[in-house]
Design an enzyme around this catalytic site. Structure first.
Site, PDB file in Angstrom:
ATOM      1  N   HIS A 184      -3.575   0.572  -4.219  1.00 39.39           N
ATOM      2  CA  HIS A 184      -4.305   1.062  -3.057  1.00 39.39           C
ATOM      3  C   HIS A 184      -5.359   0.085  -2.549  1.00 39.39           C
ATOM      4  O   HIS A 184      -5.699  -0.898  -3.203  1.00 39.39           O
ATOM      5  CB  HIS A 184      -4.949   2.424  -3.346  1.00 39.39           C
ATOM      6  CG  HIS A 184      -6.114   2.408  -4.294  1.00 39.39           C
ATOM      7  ND1 HIS A 184      -6.028   2.827  -5.601  1.00 39.39           N
ATOM      8  CD2 HIS A 184      -7.419   2.048  -4.122  1.00 39.39           C
ATOM      9  CE1 HIS A 184      -7.207   2.725  -6.192  1.00 39.39           C
ATOM     10  NE2 HIS A 184      -8.074   2.243  -5.311  1.00 39.39           N
ATOM     11  N   GLU A 212      -7.410   4.523   0.094  1.00 40.91           N
ATOM     12  CA  GLU A 212      -8.450   5.364  -0.479  1.00 40.91           C
ATOM     13  C   GLU A 212      -9.637   5.394   0.469  1.00 40.91           C
ATOM     14  O   GLU A 212     -10.230   4.359   0.770  1.00 40.91           O
ATOM     15  CB  GLU A 212      -8.894   4.819  -1.842  1.00 40.91           C
ATOM     16  CG  GLU A 212     -10.079   5.553  -2.456  1.00 40.91           C
ATOM     17  CD  GLU A 212     -10.631   4.860  -3.689  1.00 40.91           C
ATOM     18  OE1 GLU A 212     -11.843   5.029  -3.955  1.00 40.91           O
ATOM     19  OE2 GLU A 212      -9.871   4.159  -4.385  1.00 40.91           O
ATOM     20  N   HIS A 263      -7.549  -6.011   7.858  1.00 38.27           N
ATOM     21  CA  HIS A 263      -6.893  -4.805   8.331  1.00 38.27           C
ATOM     22  C   HIS A 263      -5.925  -4.274   7.294  1.00 38.27           C
ATOM     23  O   HIS A 263      -5.595  -4.956   6.321  1.00 38.27           O
ATOM     24  CB  HIS A 263      -6.111  -5.088   9.628  1.00 38.27           C
ATOM     25  CG  HIS A 263      -5.098  -6.184   9.486  1.00 38.27           C
ATOM     26  ND1 HIS A 263      -5.355  -7.488   9.858  1.00 38.27           N
ATOM     27  CD2 HIS A 263      -3.819  -6.192   9.022  1.00 38.27           C
ATOM     28  CE1 HIS A 263      -4.298  -8.243   9.622  1.00 38.27           C
ATOM     29  NE2 HIS A 263      -3.345  -7.472   9.117  1.00 38.27           N
ATOM     30  N   GLU A 300      -2.988  -2.737  11.810  1.00 38.06           N
ATOM     31  CA  GLU A 300      -1.919  -3.441  12.505  1.00 38.06           C
ATOM     32  C   GLU A 300      -0.683  -2.544  12.549  1.00 38.06           C
ATOM     33  O   GLU A 300      -0.393  -1.812  11.598  1.00 38.06           O
ATOM     34  CB  GLU A 300      -1.590  -4.756  11.800  1.00 38.06           C
ATOM     35  CG  GLU A 300      -0.537  -5.581  12.519  1.00 38.06           C
ATOM     36  CD  GLU A 300      -0.251  -6.923  11.856  1.00 38.06           C
ATOM     37  OE1 GLU A 300       0.508  -7.707  12.451  1.00 38.06           O
ATOM     38  OE2 GLU A 300      -0.781  -7.173  10.754  1.00 38.06           O
TER      39      GLU A 300
END
Length: 322
Positions: free
Chosen positions: A168, A233, A265, A314
């Protein structure tokens, strides 16, 4: 309404680096990641290094933009000679919004010992603090890498990078009700789990894609979650949503008031990104915060949408080619 199909994935997370000759070997030699694509953009003055864990047969041979768990290292040409070169520090009065990336491993004790033996620096070792089941390593640019254990194939005293996963990416959010709803209704993610830390006064919301129609939201067990890739997260420090004096978090891209760029990003990939962007416009109208509209930039076939805290997402297609 935005519609979602089985092609939707959280494809990658982008962080900026000073020197690829240092950062790329750090991730390949210490964690066993592989460079699955190198994308030079000479005229724009940067190169992208796409790294991933090749840990199962279903990802071998796949294009980097059709799978989850990609780490994008962005090198702006010339950064390696800049002194000083600072990344990831709070600037402009806004605290850092990006927190860390996280790798899940088979045996966290053995993985930590191996990394320490290789000279990797740690912000927090397993023995530090109250939480004895997580650790935080530091990459060459000072980014935090959380280590958690999934336990698959665990052997005493051993660790295998072939089992590692890019689990994550953590970002801090001001108002969890707004942010969780955005990632669910606009991005199509499911709320996997919620973890409340009463003593420290913060809550973690984990979201990701799950295309099983029988999936039950907010009920994923920690062990099952640790096996996944492509999770975001959202960390909420209690009270920020009602604090009128809170300026918000630095999104990693703004240079306002001398802020340093670090985190770039996250990225969503799907089969029909043009349709996805069009449906976002239809659903949000003028509330859609586009950093770059679909096909409006020098590089075609991408868009950048900002979330409620200003973080860039994106959007690209599974057939995208740089």
């Amino acid at each position: 309404m935005v519609s979602f199909d089985n092609s939707f994935i959280m494809n990658h997370t982008c962080i900026r680096i000073k020197d690829p000759k240092v950062s790329v070997p750090f991730y390949t030699e210490n964690f066993g990641m592989e460079v699955v694509a190198t994308l030079p953009f000479e005229q724009s003055g940067f190169t992208l290094y796409m790294l991933a864990f090749i840990n199962s047969e279903d990802v071998k041979g796949k294009s980097w933009n059709t799978r989850q768990g990609i780490l994008e290292l962005t090198h702006n040409h010339g950064a390696e000679t800049e002194e000083p070169y600072n990344m990831g520090e709070p600037n402009g009065g806004k605290p850092r919004g990006f927190g860390h990336i996280c790798f899940s491993v088979d045996n966290i004790e053995a993985a930590e010992a191996q990394l320490l033996q290789s000279g990797v620096q740690f912000k927090k070792k397993l023995s530090d603090g109250r939480q004895k089941n997580i650790a935080f390593a530091l990459d060459p640019n000072g980014y935090w890498i959380e280590l958690i254990e999934h336990g698959s194939g665990k052997q005493a005293g051993k660790t295998s990078a072939a089992t590692y996963r890019f689990n994550h990416t953590m970002i801090r959010v001001r108002d969890p009700k707004v942010s969780v709803e955005f990632y669910r209704s606009v991005c199509g993610m499911k709320l996997l789990s919620t973890r409340v830390h009463e003593n420290a006064k913060f809550t973690l919301y984990f979201l990701g894609y799950d295309h099983d129609p029988e999936f039950k939201e907010n009920a994923l067990e920690a062990k099952d979650q640790a096996h996944r890739e492509g999770i975001i997260e959202l960390t909420h420090n209690w009270g920020t949503e009602n604090d009128s004096s809170f300026w918000g978090y630095h999104n990693g891209n703004s240079t306002e008031n001398g802020a340093v760029q670090d985190f770039g990003h996250t990225c969503i990939s799907c089969d029909d990104p043009a349709k996805f962007c069009s449906e976002i416009d239809a659903q949000l109208g003028d509330k859609a915060d586009w950093a770059l509209k679909w096909n409006h930039g020098k590089m075609k076939g991408i868009a950048f949408l900002r979330d409620p805290d200003g973080y860039s997402i994106e959007i690209l297609g599974s057939s995208f080619k740089a």
